[in-house]
Structure formats: C-alpha cells, structure tokens
Design a protein around this motif. Structure first.
Motif, PDB file in Angstrom:
ATOM      1  N   VAL A  62       0.558  -1.570  -0.104  1.00 45.47           N
ATOM      2  CA  VAL A  62       0.070   0.138  -0.321  1.00 45.47           C
ATOM      3  C   VAL A  62       0.537   1.345  -0.003  1.00 45.47           C
ATOM      4  O   VAL A  62       0.154   1.995   0.100  1.00 45.47           O
ATOM      5  N   ALA A  63       2.237   1.335   0.046  1.00 40.29           N
ATOM      6  CA  ALA A  63       2.745   1.731  -0.741  1.00 40.29           C
ATOM      7  C   ALA A  63       2.341   3.347  -2.044  1.00 40.29           C
ATOM      8  O   ALA A  63       1.838   2.735  -2.362  1.00 40.29           O
ATOM      9  N   PRO A  64       2.378   4.266  -1.657  1.00 40.40           N
ATOM     10  CA  PRO A  64       1.825   5.444  -2.567  1.00 40.40           C
ATOM     11  C   PRO A  64       2.268   5.174  -3.764  1.00 40.40           C
ATOM     12  O   PRO A  64       1.682   5.439  -4.873  1.00 40.40           O
ATOM     13  N   HIS A  65       3.437   5.044  -4.196  1.00 39.62           N
ATOM     14  CA  HIS A  65       4.068   4.755  -5.331  1.00 39.62           C
ATOM     15  C   HIS A  65       3.630   2.524  -6.374  1.00 39.62           C
ATOM     16  O   HIS A  65       3.978   2.383  -7.734  1.00 39.62           O
ATOM     17  N   ARG A  66       3.136   2.023  -5.337  1.00 41.93           N
ATOM     18  CA  ARG A  66       2.893   0.708  -5.592  1.00 41.93           C
ATOM     19  C   ARG A  66       1.104   0.395  -5.722  1.00 41.93           C
ATOM     20  O   ARG A  66       0.712  -0.492  -5.713  1.00 41.93           O
ATOM     21  N   PRO A  71      -1.701   1.910  -6.891  1.00 41.62           N
ATOM     22  CA  PRO A  71      -2.365   1.720  -8.028  1.00 41.62           C
ATOM     23  C   PRO A  71      -2.295  -0.190  -8.843  1.00 41.62           C
ATOM     24  O   PRO A  71      -2.867  -0.465  -8.820  1.00 41.62           O
ATOM     25  N   TRP A  72      -0.634  -0.549  -8.718  1.00 43.43           N
ATOM     26  CA  TRP A  72      -0.286  -1.631  -9.213  1.00 43.43           C
ATOM     27  C   TRP A  72      -1.399  -2.438  -8.216  1.00 43.43           C
ATOM     28  O   TRP A  72      -1.461  -3.529  -8.674  1.00 43.43           O
ATOM     29  N   ALA A  73      -0.734  -1.984  -6.977  1.00 44.08           N
ATOM     30  CA  ALA A  73      -1.557  -3.117  -6.316  1.00 44.08           C
ATOM     31  C   ALA A  73      -2.887  -3.843  -6.119  1.00 44.08           C
ATOM     32  O   ALA A  73      -3.592  -4.423  -5.776  1.00 44.08           O
ATOM     33  N   ALA A  74      -3.828  -2.319  -5.801  1.00 41.84           N
ATOM     34  CA  ALA A  74      -5.237  -2.495  -7.002  1.00 41.84           C
ATOM     35  C   ALA A  74      -5.574  -3.115  -8.389  1.00 41.84           C
ATOM     36  O   ALA A  74      -6.387  -3.809  -8.452  1.00 41.84           O
ATOM     37  N   ALA A  75      -4.793  -2.700  -8.766  1.00 43.47           N
ATOM     38  CA  ALA A  75      -4.911  -3.857 -10.496  1.00 43.47           C
ATOM     39  C   ALA A  75      -4.889  -4.869  -9.957  1.00 43.47           C
ATOM     40  O   ALA A  75      -5.695  -5.677 -11.180  1.00 43.47           O
ATOM     41  N   TYR A  76      -3.622  -5.421  -9.846  1.00 51.18           N
ATOM     42  CA  TYR A  76      -3.734  -7.105  -9.085  1.00 51.18           C
ATOM     43  C   TYR A  76      -4.602  -7.557  -8.526  1.00 51.18           C
ATOM     44  O   TYR A  76      -4.832  -8.494  -9.465  1.00 51.18           O
TER      45      TYR A  76
END
Length: 116
Positions: free
Chosen positions: A97-101, A103-108
């Motif tokens: 849930v780090a800010p730069h990750r 969006p990618w974690a949410a998409a995954y």
C-alpha cells in the motif's frame, strides 16, 4: 596455579556475554528458519497450482475455464502470500500500500477478484 585459574575465570567471564547473545541469536535464527521453510512451502504450493492450471486447466480452457482461472488465481495468491510469510505480514502489506505501488497492487487485486 592461582594466576592460571584467575586468567581462566576472566576468560570465561569475557565469553559469557557472547554466549548469551548467541542464544538470543539462535532463537532468532530458528524463527527466520521457520519463516524460510514456510516461504519455500508456499512457493512450492503456488508452483503446484500453476502446474495444475497449465497442465489441467489450459487444455480444458474451452470447455471449463473455471479450472484454469481458479488454479491460476490460487497459485498467484500463494506466490504473493509467500513473500508476506518471508518478510512478515505487516511489512508486506505496508509495501503493497505504499503510494508508488498502490495503483499496481489495486489493479492486481481487482484483476484477481474479476477472474473469480
């Protein structure tokens, strides 16, 4: 003999704190060894589900796509969870849930949910 005994006793006192720290380190090593065994176990389980997805689910994809989707999703979640076991769940979630990750974690995560 007195000097030798005194020197020996002084040497033992000097090594006593190291022995206590080694015992603490050994207990920490056992914890990390257990984490590593769990990590290897979950990675192997994820590889089993990936193999099931490709060997059983892929040939039957036209007839039963659920087999492939379920096996591949479980394999992906086990692989993702294996790093949580290795690093610790709280630290792993913090990195996801780090800010730069985020969006990618949410998409995954949403693609996993949409697959099922």
């Amino acid at each position: 003999f007195d000097r030798a005994e005194d020197a020996l006793a002084a040497g033992q006192e000097r090594w006593a704190p190291a022995t206590a720290s080694m015992k603490r380190s050994a207990s920490a090593t056992l914890d990390s060894a257990r984490r590593f065994r769990l990590f290897v176990g979950t990675v192997l389980a994820s590889l089993l589900f990936f193999a099931l997805a490709f060997c059983v689910g892929l040939p039957a994809l036209a007839l039963r796509p659920q087999k492939f989707a379920l096996s591949f999703t479980i394999g992906s979640l086990l692989f993702l969870g294996s790093f949580g076991v290795l690093r610790g769940a709280r630290a792993h979630v913090r990195t996801l849930v780090a800010p730069h990750r985020l969006p990618w974690a949410a998409a995954y995560g949403s693609s996993m949910a949409a697959t099922l």
